[in-house]
Design an enzyme around this catalytic site. Structure first.
Site, short mmCIF file in Angstrom:
data_model
loop_
_atom_site.label_atom_id
_atom_site.label_comp_id
_atom_site.label_asym_id
_atom_site.label_seq_id
_atom_site.Cartn_x
_atom_site.Cartn_y
_atom_site.Cartn_z
N CYS A 116 0.85 -1.20 0.00
CA CYS A 116 0.00 0.00 0.00
C CYS A 116 0.88 1.24 0.00
O CYS A 116 1.77 1.39 0.84
CB CYS A 116 -0.87 -0.06 1.24
SG CYS A 116 -1.33 1.51 1.92
N GLU A 117 0.63 2.14 -0.96
CA GLU A 117 1.52 3.29 -1.08
C GLU A 117 1.24 4.38 -0.04
O GLU A 117 2.02 5.31 0.10
CB GLU A 117 1.45 3.89 -2.49
CG GLU A 117 0.17 4.59 -2.84
CD GLU A 117 0.16 5.08 -4.29
OE1 GLU A 117 0.97 4.61 -5.10
OE2 GLU A 117 -0.68 5.96 -4.58
N HIS A 118 0.14 4.22 0.70
CA HIS A 118 -0.15 5.23 1.73
C HIS A 118 0.57 4.93 3.04
O HIS A 118 0.90 5.84 3.79
CB HIS A 118 -1.65 5.30 1.99
CG HIS A 118 -2.44 5.71 0.78
ND1 HIS A 118 -3.59 5.08 0.39
CD2 HIS A 118 -2.20 6.67 -0.13
CE1 HIS A 118 -4.04 5.65 -0.71
NE2 HIS A 118 -3.21 6.60 -1.05
N HIS A 119 0.72 3.65 3.34
CA HIS A 119 1.32 3.27 4.63
C HIS A 119 2.55 2.39 4.49
O HIS A 119 3.18 2.04 5.47
CB HIS A 119 0.29 2.51 5.48
CG HIS A 119 -0.93 3.30 5.82
ND1 HIS A 119 -2.05 3.32 5.02
CD2 HIS A 119 -1.21 4.12 6.87
CE1 HIS A 119 -2.97 4.11 5.56
NE2 HIS A 119 -2.48 4.61 6.67
N GLN A 157 -4.96 -0.27 -4.99
CA GLN A 157 -5.48 -1.45 -5.66
C GLN A 157 -6.17 -1.11 -6.98
O GLN A 157 -6.11 -1.87 -7.95
CB GLN A 157 -6.44 -2.18 -4.71
CG GLN A 157 -6.80 -3.57 -5.20
CD GLN A 157 -7.60 -4.33 -4.20
OE1 GLN A 157 -7.30 -4.29 -3.01
NE2 GLN A 157 -8.62 -5.04 -4.65
N HIS A 185 -5.80 -5.37 2.89
CA HIS A 185 -4.81 -4.31 3.11
C HIS A 185 -4.46 -4.32 4.59
O HIS A 185 -5.34 -4.10 5.43
CB HIS A 185 -5.41 -2.95 2.73
CG HIS A 185 -5.62 -2.80 1.26
ND1 HIS A 185 -5.05 -1.80 0.52
CD2 HIS A 185 -6.34 -3.55 0.39
CE1 HIS A 185 -5.41 -1.93 -0.75
NE2 HIS A 185 -6.20 -2.98 -0.85
N CYS A 187 -3.03 -2.21 6.20
CA CYS A 187 -3.26 -0.89 6.81
C CYS A 187 -4.68 -0.77 7.34
O CYS A 187 -4.95 0.05 8.22
CB CYS A 187 -2.95 0.23 5.82
SG CYS A 187 -4.02 0.25 4.39
#
Ligand SMILES: Nc1nc2c(ncn2[C@@H]2O[C@H](COP(=O)(O)OP(=O)(O)OP(=O)(O)O)[C@@H](O)[C@H]2O)c(=O)[nH]1
Ligand SMILES: [Zn+2]
Length: 228
Positions: A116-119, A157, A185, A187
């Site tokens: 996941c590119e956010h976390h 995703q 995910h 996260c």
């Protein structure tokens, strides 16, 4: 080469501005993304991870911890983000559909390990990919390889699903490609809302898969009862 990765520059970046290459469906990469060699990247990331660990107060002389910065740096560059480099794109050569197979081909339950590119936490799940031949066919394993290549990036995703479909459309020379991904995910599952049961389903339907019956046939084949 000079890489300006000051926080100010990073925060001011426009995702599809001058500093970036590609379209909004491409992974947002800077133009200088591949100026550094992999080894140079590993050296830099090693220092960055050392900094993080030091800031957390961890004792980097400890036997178990001392190799971590190098381990993480190698893992980022060569493994979990190894699909950022276009050189790593799998060669999916096609061949003639000499069997004259005219129905849908489904490669289901392809394992997805992404990040996941956010976390920067794992995304774990299954991808299901289908196409209807327009004269060309592709080796089965190449579909798994294409999924894995795009998964080995910082991802959302939705974008991963679209990138897989676009790549197969290019390779096969047809719009008639579909992909469904069902993934967990971490996260969402292990932190934040900590909902261990939920998973995320995304889909992209090209060409004939936009038609109700074709889409139904594909969804019937994959029966979304995936257990991870
Ligand atoms: N659309 C989409 N969102 C994602 C994906 N992976 C993670 N996210 C979401 O990205 C969002 C980031 O939201 P923020 O509010 O900035 O982050 P946060 O404070 O850590 O949010 P919480 O996870 O709710 O604690 C979260 O809601 C994540 O669930 C993905 O693949 N697609
Ligand atoms: Zn996340």
């Amino acid at each position: 080469m000079k890489i300006d990765n000051s926080l100010e520059n990073i925060e001011n970046n426009d995702p599809i501005g001058d500093n970036h290459i590609g379209t909004s469906q491409d992974t947002p990469l800077r133009k200088d993304a591949f100026d550094l060699s992999n080894q140079e990247k590993i050296e830099r990331i090693k220092k960055d991870v050392t900094n993080i660990m030091n800031t957390l107060g961890l004792d980097l002389t400890d036997d178990s911890l001392k190799g971590t910065p190098n381990r993480v740096a190698k893992m980022f560059v060569n493994e979990i983000f190894g699909g950022l480099h276009p050189d790593k794109k799998p060669k999916a050569s096609t061949f003639d559909n000499k069997y004259q197979y005219g129905e849908m081909l489904v490669e289901k339950n392809i394992t997805v390990y992404s990040t996941c590119e956010h976390h920067l936490l794992p995304i774990v799940g299954r991808a299901h990919v289908a196409y209807i031949s327009n004269g060309s066919v592709v080796g089965l394993s190449k579909m798994n390889r294409i999924v894995d290549y795009y998964a080995k990036r910082p991802q959302v995703q939705e974008r991963l699903t679209i990138q897989i479909v676009k790549e197969l459309q290019d390779v096969l020379g047809t719009e008639d490609v579909a992909c469904v991904i069902d993934a967990k995910h971490l996260c969402v599952n292990s932190r934040g809302i900590r909902d261990i049961e939920s998973s995320t389903v995304t889909s992209e339907f090209g060409g004939k898969f936009k038609e109700k019956e074709t889409r139904r046939e594909f969804l019937d084949y994959i029966k979304l009862d995936t257990q991870f």
